[in-house]
Write an enzyme that holds these catalytic residues in place. Structure first.
Site, PDB file in Angstrom:
ATOM      1  CB  CYS A  74      -0.905   0.177   1.237  1.00  6.81           C
ATOM      2  SG  CYS A  74      -1.837  -1.485   1.486  1.00  6.81           S
TER       3      CYS A  74
ATOM      4  NE  ARG B 146       3.858   1.256  -1.822  1.00 12.69           N
ATOM      5  CZ  ARG B 146       5.011   0.672  -1.258  1.00 12.69           C
ATOM      6  NH1 ARG B 146       6.229   1.327  -1.874  1.00 12.69           N
ATOM      7  NH2 ARG B 146       5.050  -0.210  -0.413  1.00 12.69           N
TER       8      ARG B 146
ATOM      9  CD1 TRP C 147      -2.831  -4.505  -4.852  1.00 12.79           C
ATOM     10  CD2 TRP C 147      -2.155  -5.940  -3.084  1.00 12.79           C
ATOM     11  NE1 TRP C 147      -2.506  -5.868  -5.380  1.00 12.79           N
ATOM     12  CE2 TRP C 147      -2.211  -6.683  -4.375  1.00 12.79           C
ATOM     13  CE3 TRP C 147      -1.879  -6.519  -1.840  1.00 12.79           C
ATOM     14  CZ2 TRP C 147      -1.925  -7.852  -4.282  1.00 12.79           C
ATOM     15  CZ3 TRP C 147      -1.803  -8.300  -1.959  1.00 12.79           C
ATOM     16  CH2 TRP C 147      -1.820  -8.715  -3.447  1.00 12.79           C
TER      17      TRP C 147
ATOM     18  CG  ASN D 163       3.010  -1.176   2.983  1.00 12.22           C
ATOM     19  OD1 ASN D 163       2.135  -2.210   2.929  1.00 12.22           O
ATOM     20  ND2 ASN D 163       3.787  -0.826   2.540  1.00 12.22           N
ATOM     21  N   GLY D 164       1.415  -3.769   5.673  1.00 11.59           N
ATOM     22  CA  GLY D 164       1.723  -4.919   5.865  1.00 11.59           C
ATOM     23  C   GLY D 164       0.755  -6.068   6.368  1.00 11.59           C
TER      24      GLY D 164
ATOM     25  CD  GLU E 200       9.840  -8.932 -18.703  1.00 15.23           C
ATOM     26  OE1 GLU E 200       9.595 -10.105 -17.799  1.00 15.23           O
ATOM     27  OE2 GLU E 200       9.224  -7.767 -18.315  1.00 15.23           O
TER      28      GLU E 200
ATOM     29  CE  LYS F  30       6.124  -6.262 -18.379  1.00 15.08           C
ATOM     30  NZ  LYS F  30       7.326  -6.747 -17.488  1.00 15.08           N
TER      31      LYS F  30
ATOM     32  CD  GLU G  18       3.597  -7.875 -15.487  1.00 16.84           C
ATOM     33  OE1 GLU G  18       3.968  -7.717 -14.262  1.00 16.84           O
ATOM     34  OE2 GLU G  18       4.170  -7.198 -16.268  1.00 16.84           O
TER      35      GLU G  18
ATOM     36  CG  HIS H 278       9.434 -32.327 -25.447  1.00 16.39           C
ATOM     37  ND1 HIS H 278       9.672 -33.765 -25.867  1.00 16.39           N
ATOM     38  CD2 HIS H 278      10.628 -31.768 -25.584  1.00 16.39           C
ATOM     39  CE1 HIS H 278      10.935 -33.746 -26.474  1.00 16.39           C
ATOM     40  NE2 HIS H 278      11.371 -32.737 -26.178  1.00 16.39           N
TER      41      HIS H 278
ATOM     42  CE  LYS I 234       7.416  -0.582 -10.758  1.00 15.21           C
ATOM     43  NZ  LYS I 234       7.350  -1.393 -11.919  1.00 15.21           N
TER      44      LYS I 234
HETATM   45  C1  G6P Z   1       5.861  -6.975  -8.738  1.00 16.97           C
HETATM   46  C2  G6P Z   1       5.625  -6.041  -9.891  1.00 16.97           C
HETATM   47  C3  G6P Z   1       6.568  -6.536 -11.146  1.00 16.97           C
HETATM   48  C4  G6P Z   1       7.902  -6.643 -10.589  1.00 16.97           C
HETATM   49  C5  G6P Z   1       7.966  -7.866  -9.377  1.00 16.97           C
HETATM   50  C6  G6P Z   1       9.445  -7.821  -8.828  1.00 16.97           C
HETATM   51  O1  G6P Z   1       5.097  -8.251  -9.156  1.00 16.97           O
HETATM   52  O2  G6P Z   1       4.366  -5.873 -10.503  1.00 16.97           O
HETATM   53  O3  G6P Z   1       6.614  -5.562 -12.195  1.00 16.97           O
HETATM   54  O4  G6P Z   1       8.629  -7.582 -11.501  1.00 16.97           O
HETATM   55  O5  G6P Z   1       6.994  -7.106  -8.300  1.00 16.97           O
HETATM   56  O6  G6P Z   1       9.613  -6.470  -8.232  1.00 16.97           O
HETATM   57  P1  G6P Z   1      11.174  -5.912  -7.736  1.00 16.97           P
HETATM   58  O7  G6P Z   1      10.853  -4.632  -7.159  1.00 16.97           O
HETATM   59  O8  G6P Z   1      11.624  -7.039  -6.774  1.00 16.97           O
HETATM   60  O9  G6P Z   1      11.832  -5.926  -9.035  1.00 16.97           O
END
Ligand code: G6P
Length: 614
Positions: free
Chosen positions: A2, A27, A75, A101-102, A487, A491, A494, A510, A609
């Site tokens: 959060c 966040r 969140w 937050n936590g 990746e 993307k 997500e 396979h 994030k």
């Molecule tokens: C979250 C974000 C991702 C990120 C991941 C790891 O899932 O949405 O975009 O890659 O965390 O985050 P970090 O800050 O440790 O790279």
């Protein structure tokens, strides 16, 4: 996960807090709230479900006045997104208010205990036990500082909190326990700010104090005091951060993700800049000190990371093993500690984390420390935990990354791993100065190569529009481009909510090949490298099953142009650096598909994030 903002000073708190929350909305964005203390010492709270705009609307209808306040963007972990579960939470008697937050891991017994004492709860959150505990101590005559200290003593789990009470209307009390995200004090002239992340306060000040886990702060307009949770004074260390507020704002771009994709040229230039002495064939990493002997003694490197950073680690393995001849194992932050890893003093643990706050990655670092590893990090957020607890770190130099889907942190962390590989290679004697010079020289071309890809933004957008109707995608690559396929698929899922899987191309036969038909586009990375021929045959196999193939290939490749349905061209890059170039069109493809579908790419549903819960 959060976002938290606090203000105490001479100005109206509400606009400052709302502006700070806007910069932290990445966040968490399922609900938001704000509380201020008015001139008579009364606390006023506004909370609303949904994005921050809803709260702004509410505050416009029911304005708040006061110069001390706290705000939060949520969140959800415990309790559905609803106004009653949004922060700030208020004690039953309205004396104290809190943002958090936590996760309070032991909230159930604490709640039962408090309810047995007659305390009535207004939400289903774990958080509310904290504010009720603090109020109970206030009622017994404690100051806010003492009440917070005592209340925190009951909690298990990791927390960042900020509280205020009408009884002491000139101050905020903030605290941090464990790795639940940062608590930063922004030091202004006659005013103070508190935030979970820097972008919330950068427009006001760059003088920051980062609270360490186990510390708390009493913050007034013209002073602040940091102590341990036990009350021991801590000499606060102010740091002046170099990030500027402009780079944390959208500027001319409609969305942060687009801005950040385009910033990769600049970010890579900054990452490489000042770290190479080409004449001498040397790499400088002054924040990662290492003697030649220690480098030679290393027998293994564990890379730990989550999400996009994990995929960056997978590609970085090829760089470090190939250049520095050091075996690399890459582990998910959330899995590492369950593997009983074999670690000793000759092992280095490299955490890759944009935020420097991802709790699974931080816990892995602790595990590495406990087992005696040398701790390194590649991290973007200045002053973050992963930067501070490491023995050495490399800053990503990407600038603030706000879009939830990570882009520039992927490419800059890859460039950093390449620098690390060269740095280790020099110290371990696996490459000569001449070879290092040549390899380092390759890095210099990267910003130009990436800008060539970005110039195709519109072409990729047109392709994205054609592809946005499909509901499933397969991304395939081989060797160092396999992590790029992962990746690329990440993307897409997500931000567009389209199902996409990344697969090593050779494994298609396979299993996944059974999925291929005309409804399942295959995005194949077929650039000119030593697996080119094999990738061509994978494309043939997909075509033979009626699949629609989108090939990522080098400019001028006629062979692939004849085989694939669509070709996206990328310039030729040195093989170990190719992921940095090849991922960019995949970022753009996902971005344009999601925006074409009308989705919120900067704040995709259910994601956050910085993931500060396990
Ligand atoms: C979250 C974000 C991702 C990120 C991941 C790891 O899932 O949405 O975009 O890659 O965390 O985050 P970090 O800050 O440790 O790279």
């Amino acid at each position: 996960m959060c976002g938290i903002v606090g203000y105490v000073g001479p100005q109206e708190a509400t606009p400052i807090i709302l502006n700070g929350l806007m910069r932290l909305e990445y966040r968490g964005y399922d609900s938001a709230g704000i509380a201020v203390i008015d001139a008579q010492g009364a606390i006023h709270v506004r909370r609303s479900v949904g994005k921050l705009a809803e709260l702004e609307h509410l505050v416009a209808q029911q304005p708040l006045a006061g110069t001390v306040g706290i705000g939060h963007t949520r969140w959800a972990t415990h309790g559905v997104p609803a106004a009653r579960n949004a922060h700030p939470h208020v004690g039953m008697n309205g004396r104290v208010v809190l943002v958090h937050n936590g996760i309070v891991e032991n909230y159930l017994p604490l709640r039962a205990e408090l309810e047995a004492e007659g305390i009535q709860f207004a939400s289903e959150t774990d958080t509310e036990v904290i504010v009720q505990l603090v109020e109970r101590y206030l009622e017994s005559g404690c100051s806010l500082e003492t009440a917070v200290r005592r209340a925190l003593g009951h909690l298990t789990g990791a927390h960042g909190v900020v509280l205020m009470t009408g009884d002491e209307p000139d101050r905020l009390v903030a605290a941090r326990i464990g790795h639940a995200g940062g608590v930063t004090l922004g030091v202004g002239e006659g005013e103070m700010f508190i935030a979970s992340d820097l972008p919330a306060v950068l427009r006001h000040t760059r003088r920051m104090v980062f609270l360490e886990p186990g510390q708390m702060a009493v913050v007034e307009a013209d002073r602040y005091r940091v102590t341990t949770l036990a009350g021991e004074p801590v000499p606060a260390e102010e740091q002046v951060v170099s990030w500027d507020p402009v780079s944390a704002a959208k500027g001319a771009y409609e969305r942060f993700m687009k801005k950040e994709i385009h910033e990769q040229v600049e970010a890579l230039t900054a990452t490489i800049g000042g770290r190479l002495d080409l004449e001498a064939g040397r790499v400088f990493l002054p924040t990662l000190p290492l003697t030649d002997d220690a480098a030679r003694d290393l027998t293994r490197l564990f890379t730990v990371a989550c999400g996009t950073s994990y995929y960056s680690g997978l590609a970085g393995k090829y760089m470090i093993e190939s250049l520095a001849r050091l075996p690399v194992e890459v582990a998910y932050g959330s899995e590492f500690r369950y593997t009983d890893p074999i670690i000793d003093r000759s092992t280095a643990l490299l955490a890759i984390t944009q935020s420097g706050e991802t709790v699974d990655t931080l816990v892995s670092m602790e595990e590495g420390r406990r087992r005696g590893a040398r701790l390194w990090s590649i991290v973007n957020a200045i002053g973050s935990q992963a930067m501070r607890i490491a023995d050495g770190y490399i800053g990503m130099q990407a600038g603030p990354e706000i879009g939830v889907a990570s882009t520039k942190a992927f490419t800059t962390s890859l460039a950093d791993q390449y620098l690390l590989a060269l740095y280790l290679a020099a110290k371990r004697g696996t490459l000569s100065a001449t070879e290092i010079r040549a390899r380092a020289n390759d890095l210099l071309a990267l910003p130009r190569l990436v800008s060539q890809v970005l110039a195709q933004d519109e072409t990729i957008r047109q392709l994205a529009i054609r592809l946005a109707r499909y509901r499933n995608f397969l991304y395939i690559g081989r060797g160092i481009n396999f992590p790029v396929a992962l990746e690329g698929a990440l993307k897409l899922k997500e931000i567009s909510y389209i199902h996409a899987e990344g697969y090593p191309a050779g494994e298609m036969k396979h299993g996944p090949i059974a999925l291929i038909d005309e409804q399942m586009p295959v995005v194949a990375i077929v650039t000119q490298d030593r697996v080119y021929e094999k990738m061509l045959s994978q494309v043939e196999q997909a075509k033979a099953r009626g699949g629609l193939v989108v090939a990522l290939a080098n400019e001028g490749d006629q062979t692939i142009a004849e085989k694939a349905d669509y070709v996206v061209t990328v310039p030729v890059a040195p093989p170990l650096l190719a992921p940095i170039v090849n991922v960019v069109p995949l970022q753009l493809l996902a971005y344009h598909m999601a925006t074409w579908l009308g989705l919120d790419v900067d704040q995709p549903r259910n994601l956050a994030k910085s993931v500060t819960v396990e």
